[in-house]
Design a protein around this motif. Structure first.
Motif, short mmCIF file in Angstrom:
data_model
loop_
_atom_site.label_atom_id
_atom_site.label_comp_id
_atom_site.label_asym_id
_atom_site.label_seq_id
_atom_site.Cartn_x
_atom_site.Cartn_y
_atom_site.Cartn_z
N LEU A 189 1.96 2.15 -3.51
CA LEU A 189 0.98 2.88 -4.31
C LEU A 189 0.92 4.35 -3.89
O LEU A 189 0.85 5.24 -4.74
CB LEU A 189 -0.42 2.26 -4.16
CG LEU A 189 -0.68 0.91 -4.81
CD1 LEU A 189 -2.15 0.60 -4.79
CD2 LEU A 189 -0.18 0.89 -6.25
N LEU A 202 -4.76 3.36 -9.70
CA LEU A 202 -4.13 2.57 -8.64
C LEU A 202 -5.25 1.99 -7.77
O LEU A 202 -6.14 2.72 -7.32
CB LEU A 202 -3.22 3.45 -7.78
CG LEU A 202 -2.20 4.33 -8.51
CD1 LEU A 202 -1.43 5.17 -7.50
CD2 LEU A 202 -1.25 3.48 -9.32
N SER A 230 0.83 -1.21 0.00
CA SER A 230 0.00 0.00 0.00
C SER A 230 0.87 1.26 0.00
O SER A 230 0.55 2.24 -0.67
CB SER A 230 -0.90 0.01 1.23
OG SER A 230 -1.84 -1.02 1.15
N ASP A 247 -5.92 -0.06 -4.31
CA ASP A 247 -5.26 -0.52 -3.09
C ASP A 247 -6.15 -1.51 -2.35
O ASP A 247 -6.99 -1.11 -1.54
CB ASP A 247 -4.92 0.68 -2.20
CG ASP A 247 -4.18 0.26 -0.95
OD1 ASP A 247 -3.66 -0.88 -0.92
OD2 ASP A 247 -4.13 1.05 0.01
N MET A 302 -6.90 6.95 -7.83
CA MET A 302 -6.64 5.96 -6.79
C MET A 302 -7.93 5.54 -6.11
O MET A 302 -8.79 6.36 -5.82
CB MET A 302 -5.67 6.54 -5.76
CG MET A 302 -5.27 5.52 -4.71
SD MET A 302 -3.72 5.98 -3.93
CE MET A 302 -3.44 4.56 -2.89
N ILE A 305 3.49 6.58 -5.38
CA ILE A 305 3.38 6.91 -6.81
C ILE A 305 2.59 8.20 -7.03
O ILE A 305 2.92 8.99 -7.90
CB ILE A 305 2.74 5.71 -7.58
CG1 ILE A 305 3.73 4.54 -7.57
CG2 ILE A 305 2.39 6.11 -9.01
CD1 ILE A 305 3.19 3.26 -8.15
N ASN A 306 1.53 8.45 -6.22
CA ASN A 306 0.84 9.73 -6.40
C ASN A 306 1.20 10.74 -5.31
O ASN A 306 0.46 11.66 -5.02
CB ASN A 306 -0.68 9.54 -6.52
CG ASN A 306 -1.30 9.02 -5.25
OD1 ASN A 306 -0.60 8.69 -4.29
ND2 ASN A 306 -2.61 8.93 -5.23
N VAL A 329 -3.25 10.48 -12.03
CA VAL A 329 -3.21 9.19 -11.36
C VAL A 329 -4.45 9.04 -10.48
O VAL A 329 -4.62 9.75 -9.51
CB VAL A 329 -1.94 9.07 -10.49
CG1 VAL A 329 -1.89 7.71 -9.82
CG2 VAL A 329 -0.70 9.31 -11.32
N CYS A 377 -3.64 -0.17 -15.28
CA CYS A 377 -4.03 -0.41 -13.89
C CYS A 377 -2.88 -0.99 -13.10
O CYS A 377 -2.16 -1.87 -13.59
CB CYS A 377 -5.19 -1.40 -13.81
SG CYS A 377 -6.71 -0.82 -14.55
N LEU A 378 -2.72 -0.50 -11.90
CA LEU A 378 -1.76 -1.09 -10.97
C LEU A 378 -2.54 -1.49 -9.73
O LEU A 378 -3.10 -0.64 -9.04
CB LEU A 378 -0.67 -0.06 -10.63
CG LEU A 378 0.42 -0.51 -9.66
CD1 LEU A 378 1.11 -1.77 -10.13
CD2 LEU A 378 1.46 0.61 -9.49
#
Lengths: 282, 248
Positions: free
Chosen positions: B52, B167, B49, B169, B89, B55-56, B87, B197-198
């Motif tokens: 992720l 993203l 977590s 989570d 989330m 990343i943003n 991005v 997508c991640l």
């Protein structure tokens, strides 16, 4: 109606039903509602009958005579409470938000101010304001007078401000951090997050303690009589001096107490109701 | 150096992050190409977590480099808001705004952040709610929706910003099997439409079906990576095998 174990089921032999039942219930309800009013009237009446000399006017008549004037003073108390609350709320909201600022200096300074005014006796703050604030302010060509009652209003607004600041800080911090995170992830600015997401969520939570604060402030307004502002308390004292009758002391202050009670008690009840309602809501 | 679509959309190189004395990320390196679906799996507490959130730029990193569309995230001069507009989330706990209806939740960010026209945004929001099959819940408040419904609103809310990458989570971790499925179907549709997508997830079946590539993390490092067929059939590392044997 339950019959005792070994008795007959013939109606004639059953104990007689008490016919007063219904009216008794009515009386209980009425009594509860009017309990305060009756107590007051009874107290005044008793004292009056026991102590008044036959030739003097009755205590009730004297109360009636002074009530309008004292009630005007009471309304002035309420006016001071409105103004103090408005000033204190506005200043306290700013101070409370400053306590969650990103700038450490702002945060520390506002924290100190909040703690200082929150932990000071109201009466001492009142004296400070009376003596520190000038009686007029010169602004270029204008002279703005600062009457004593206005200085007293400021004096009461200071502790209100500090308590309001704590309510706002607590409210903002009661919103889960996840809300902040998801708003940040959506690229909201900090200002937008505060105004659009955090504050709307905590206003309902802040309302009951804010109303509670108002009730406390209202009950504290007679303090301004000590610093020489004429309001219900000083007018009561003046009326007592004018009549010079010691037995008037108790009923007259009692009248004032009842007015404050009748004004503040509904606020307290309403606060409890709101608290309950917001507690259920997610 | 302008970024072009043939370069990785997200590129992480040797990313380190500590919370106090605990090092959560100990040198993570991988990249995500445009249109790719990447799943990150691994035991709880392995820093997925946090990864992720780095990343943003919700969490700053200590060392290494994260580039999103060629823009360095680990840079004090970074325009965080510009990055976050690209991005999207979605969180485990949905985090919808409880004082706004589903529709308002979806509309808020485009109107306030992107300053788009309200009418246009409303139309798009309705379309997005239809996409996640919640068109009849537009005027419901989050408190009136089930977990799965809330999560789908959260996906629509994020999509409303037209992000380049999403993203996720552990978005199904708090859901029961049935509502889980609705959410996974929504994500799969997104992936099939070509959304990058991640995902951090514990849904092995879903990962196997949807992912182009799977990364297994443990103790702040990527232990093993590979396309799903290969990853699930012949994992080499003993830790991966042990993890998979417990889960599958």
């Amino acid at each position: 109606m339950r019959a005792p174990p070994n008795s007959t089921d013939l109606p004639v032999l059953l104990p007689m039903a008490r016919p007063v039942r219904a009216s008794e219930i009515g009386k209980v309800e009425l009594g509860r509602a009017g309990l305060w009013a009756m107590l007051v009237v009874a107290a005044i009446g008793l004292i009056g009958e026991a102590r008044a000399a036959p030739s003097d006017p009755g205590l009730l008549a004297l109360l009636w005579k002074w009530a309008p004037l004292i009630f005007q003073g009471f309304l002035f108390n309420l006016l001071v409470s409105f103004l103090s609350m408005a000033i204190g709320t506005a200043a306290g909201a700013v101070l409370g938000l400053a306590q969650v600022s990103l700038l450490p200096q702002v945060r520390q300074a506002s924290w100190f101010a909040t703690q200082f005014f929150r932990n000071a006796p109201w009466l001492v703050l009142l004296f400070y304001c009376m003596f520190l604030l000038p009686f007029e302010i010169r602004l270029f060509d204008y002279v703005i007078p600062l009457p004593a009652w206005f200085k007293a209003t400021i004096g009461l607004a200071l502790p209100v401000m500090a308590n309001m600041a704590e309510i706002v800080r607590g409210g903002v911090q009661s919103v889960p951090a996840a809300q902040l995170e998801s708003a940040e992830a959506l690229a909201f600015t900090r200002r937008q997050i505060l105004w659009q997401i955090i504050l709307p969520q905590c206003v309902t939570r802040m309302t009951p303690p804010w109303m509670n604060l108002y009730a406390i402030l209202t009950m504290a307004t007679p303090l301004i009589s000590i610093v020489g502002v004429q309001e219900s308390m000083s007018l009561t004292r003046a009326a007592l001096n004018a009549e010079g009758r010691i037995e008037l002391l108790v009923p007259m202050y009692l009248m004032l107490l009842v007015w404050f009670f009748l004004y503040c008690y509904p606020i307290a009840r309403w606060t409890i109701r709101l608290e309950r309602r917001f507690a259920v809501k997610i | 150096m302008a970024w072009t679509a043939d370069q990785p959309l997200i590129a992480l190189v040797d990313v380190h992050k500590s919370f106090g004395k605990t090092e959560v990320l100990k040198g993570i390196t991988f990249s995500v190409a445009k249109g790719e679906v990447i799943c990150v799996i691994g035991p709880s507490g392995s820093g997925k977590s946090t990864l992720l959130r780095c990343i943003n730029a919700l969490v700053p990193i200590d060392r290494g480099s994260i580039k999103v569309e060629g823009q360095e995230v680990n840079d004090p001069a970074l325009d965080k808001l510009a990055l976050r507009r690209k991005v999207g989330m979605v969180f485990q706990q949905y985090n919808l705004f409880p004082h706004k209806t589903a529709l308002q939740n979806v509309m808020m960010a485009p109107i306030q952040v992107l300053k788009q026209d309200r009418k246009e945004v409303e139309e798009r929001a309705h379309r997005l709610l239809r996409k996640v099959r919640l068109q009849d819940k537009a005027s419901s408040y989050p408190g009136e929706l089930s977990g799965g419904q809330q999560q789908r609103v959260a996906i629509a809310r994020s999509l409303a910003m037209n992000p380049d990458v999403m993203l996720f989570d552990e978005v199904t971790a708090a859901l029961d099997p049935e509502t889980k499925k609705e959410v996974l179907v929504t994500i799969r549709e997104l992936a099939e439409e070509g959304m990058t997508c991640l995902l951090v997830t514990h849904e092995m079946g879903f990962a196997r079906e949807v992912a182009h590539r799977i990364h297994f993390t443990d103790g702040g490092r990527i232990i093993e990576s590979g396309p799903p067929e290969e990853f699930f059939a012949k994992a080499k590392d003993p830790r991966t095998r042990q993890f998979l044997s417990q889960i599958l």
